[in-house]
Each structure stands twice: as structure tokens, then as C-alpha cells.
Design a protein around this motif. Structure first.
Motif, short mmCIF file in Angstrom:
data_model
loop_
_atom_site.label_atom_id
_atom_site.label_comp_id
_atom_site.label_asym_id
_atom_site.label_seq_id
_atom_site.Cartn_x
_atom_site.Cartn_y
_atom_site.Cartn_z
N MET A 89 24.76 25.17 -31.73
CA MET A 89 23.26 24.67 -31.75
C MET A 89 23.03 23.28 -31.49
O MET A 89 23.36 22.47 -32.24
CB MET A 89 22.61 25.08 -33.16
N SER A 90 22.36 22.80 -30.48
CA SER A 90 22.25 21.73 -30.08
C SER A 90 21.06 21.61 -28.97
O SER A 90 20.84 22.28 -28.23
CB SER A 90 23.47 21.29 -29.37
N LEU A 112 27.82 30.86 -35.08
CA LEU A 112 26.96 29.70 -35.10
C LEU A 112 27.35 28.37 -35.64
O LEU A 112 27.64 28.36 -36.92
CB LEU A 112 25.59 30.02 -35.36
N CYS A 114 26.54 24.66 -36.72
CA CYS A 114 25.60 23.84 -37.15
C CYS A 114 25.81 22.35 -37.07
O CYS A 114 26.29 21.90 -38.37
CB CYS A 114 24.59 24.49 -38.24
N GLU A 132 26.20 25.92 -25.57
CA GLU A 132 25.33 25.14 -26.59
C GLU A 132 24.23 25.86 -26.23
O GLU A 132 23.52 26.13 -25.06
CB GLU A 132 25.32 23.76 -26.16
N SER A 134 19.77 25.55 -27.50
CA SER A 134 18.64 24.71 -28.20
C SER A 134 17.45 25.63 -28.42
O SER A 134 17.27 26.83 -27.53
CB SER A 134 18.46 23.73 -26.94
N ILE A 135 16.76 25.37 -29.20
CA ILE A 135 15.59 26.35 -29.62
C ILE A 135 13.99 25.69 -29.05
O ILE A 135 13.19 25.89 -29.09
CB ILE A 135 15.46 26.59 -31.06
N GLY A 143 21.53 21.86 -36.89
CA GLY A 143 21.52 22.90 -36.23
C GLY A 143 21.18 24.26 -37.34
O GLY A 143 20.92 25.35 -36.72
N PRO A 146 17.78 25.94 -36.37
CA PRO A 146 17.79 26.68 -35.04
C PRO A 146 18.92 27.98 -35.15
O PRO A 146 18.58 28.88 -34.57
CB PRO A 146 18.59 25.58 -33.98
N ALA A 147 19.87 27.92 -36.02
CA ALA A 147 20.84 28.90 -36.26
C ALA A 147 19.91 30.12 -36.96
O ALA A 147 20.20 31.38 -36.51
CB ALA A 147 21.80 28.62 -37.34
N LEU A 150 17.91 31.89 -34.24
CA LEU A 150 18.63 32.68 -33.34
C LEU A 150 19.01 33.84 -34.24
O LEU A 150 19.00 35.07 -33.69
CB LEU A 150 20.04 31.91 -33.02
#
Ligand code: ADE
Length: 239
Positions: A89-90, A112, A114, A132, A134-135, A143, A146-147, A150
Motif C-alpha cells: 500500500m503506497s 497487503l 502496510c 504498489e 494507492s487509494i 498503509g 488503505p488496506a 482494499l
């Protein structure tokens, strides 16, 4: 669908994984989420996972060895199955959208990673990251959120997770358009009535009205989606 998460803040995931749609999916055995503390894979007695940056500068950098050890351990697939798809996650990744969510859901086995945003040793990316993600074009401190985004998005794609198969089909973005407006009781709110067609019982007319409204909402709020559809982009070709 299996998701393994690597983080230094596993406690952030507790209520998220126990609540609502994701909680029910896990309870029903449709989704298997395991959250691992990266510190478990540190090799020193302080359980450290970061160090000062080579070349100087502010902030600490997450060290490569705990990440590499952790991802390799979690990647061991029983019985020669395909190894999990490894996502970092980035904010430097490709931006997540609904077509990509569907592709990731189809992989059925994800790791995932983070990171904390100060930085992560580049050799982690070079050795144990497939992609990678990104959200959005903004920077969070780590992260973990964002994880969770997802996980929730992919779990909606797992058959049986969303009760009405229909409601995934009709979700915003499914057909490249935003959702149509929804109404429930009471019939009058602040002088605003429910559109008459919804009370008519005429299902064909209701379907037509919803299609028109979805198109209108998209034109007003997200004209870029229509432009993409018009040029044969992802939004148009996904059905
Ligand atoms: N980590 C920090 N910011 C992020 C973002 N926007 N998307 C995914 N991971 C992140």
C-alpha cells in the motif's frame, strides 16, 4: 478469499474486521483475513523495524530484513498452490478503481503490506512486492487505512458476501456510471416528495427512470467517467 496483512499496528484492524459486511463475510467463512505484526519478524530483542536513513535526512526508514522475512514466510503456499499476490500500500502505486478491485478479488490470495509513510527500504520493493496500490493522490501516515479500503472493496466482489447479487451489479461504477438516487419512508421530508414513478408499481418505468437518473448524476457529478466511457476506456467496457 484470503487476505494476509502485515503492519506494525495490528490493533487498528480489530473492529473493522468484526463489523458489518466484512465481519459477516469472515463469520460465514467467505473471507479469511489474518493480521500479522511485522515486529514478530524482527530479529533483534527490541523488535525494531526501522533505522536511520543512509545519506541522512529526517525520519526513520523501515528496514528491509523484517519485511522480506515476513513476506516470504506468509507466501509459503501449502501443496504447491500459487503463491499470494503481494501488494504494498503506497501513494506511489497505481490508483485503485473498480476494475482493478475486481482483478485483485479474482486473485483470491493477497498479502497487503502496510508501510509507514516516512519510508521503506527500496530493496523491499525490489524483492517481495508484486504491485504498489494507492487509494488516492494524498498522503496518509501509513498503509493501514488503505488496506482496509482494499479489503472492503474486494470482499464485496466475493460471491455471497453482498446479500443481493443485484446490489453489487447495480453499484456505482459497475457499469461505469454513478448510482441512481434512493428513497425510503417517510414519503415527505422537508417538503420534498418521493418521485412519483417510484410509487407507481410500474417496474419498466422505474428501471428506465433509474437509468436516466444514473446517467444524469454521472453527467453532473463525474463527467470524466462519461468522457472515459465515450473513448472506450475501462468504465465503458466493464459490464
Ligand atoms: N500510504 C500512505 N498514503 C497512501 C495512499 N494514498 N494510498 C495507499 N497507501 C498509502
Amino acid at each position: 478469499m484470503r487476505v494476509q496483512v502485515l503492519t506494525i499496528f495490528p490493533e487498528l484492524f480489530g473492529p473493522f474486521l468484526a463489523t458489518s459486511l466484512v465481519g459477516r463475510a469472515i463469520e460465514k467463512g467467505l473471507l479469511d483475513v489474518r493480521v500479522h505484526d511485522l515486529r514478530e519478524f524482527s530479529e533483534d530483542r527490541h523488535r525494531s523495524v526501522d533505522d536511520e536513513p543512509y545519506g541522512g535526512g529526517g525520519g526513520m526508514v523501515m528496514m528491509a530484513p523484517p519485511w522480506i522475512r515476513a513476506v516470504r514466510t506468509l507466501s509459503e503456499a501449502p501443496g504447491g498452490e500459487q503463491r499470494p499476490w503481494r501488494i504494498l500500500m503506497s501513494p506511489q502505486g497505481a490508483r485503485l478503481d473498480e476494475p482493478r478491485v475486481r482483478e485483485l478479488a479474482a486473485r483470491r490470495d493477497l498479502i497487503l503490506m502496510c508501510g509507514r509513510y516516512e519510508g521503506i527500504d527500496e530493496r523491499v520493493r525490489q524483492t517481495v512486492v508484486d504491485e504498489e496500490v494507492s487509494i488516492g493522490d494524498y498522503v496518509l501516515s501509513g498503509g493501514e487505512l488503505p488496506a482496509m479500503v482494499l479489503i472492503e472493496a474486494v470482499s464485496r466482489q466475493v460471491p455471497g458476501v453482498v446479500k443481493l447479487a443485484d446490489s453489487v451489479e447495480q453499484d456505482s461504477f459497475r457499469n461505469g456510471l454513478l448510482d441512481y438516487p434512493h428513497y425510503t419512508r417517510p414519503p415527505m421530508v422537508e417538503g420534498l416528495e418521493v418521485p412519483e414513478v417510484l410509487l407507481s408499481g410500474n417496474h419498466a418505468a422505474i428501471r428506465r427512470w433509474r437509468e436516466e437518473q444514473a446517467l444524469r448524476a454521472t453527467r453532473e457529478k463525474r463527467p470524466d467517467l462519461l468522457a472515459r466511457a465515450g473513448s472506450g476506456g475501462a468504465a465503458a467496457t466493464e459490464s
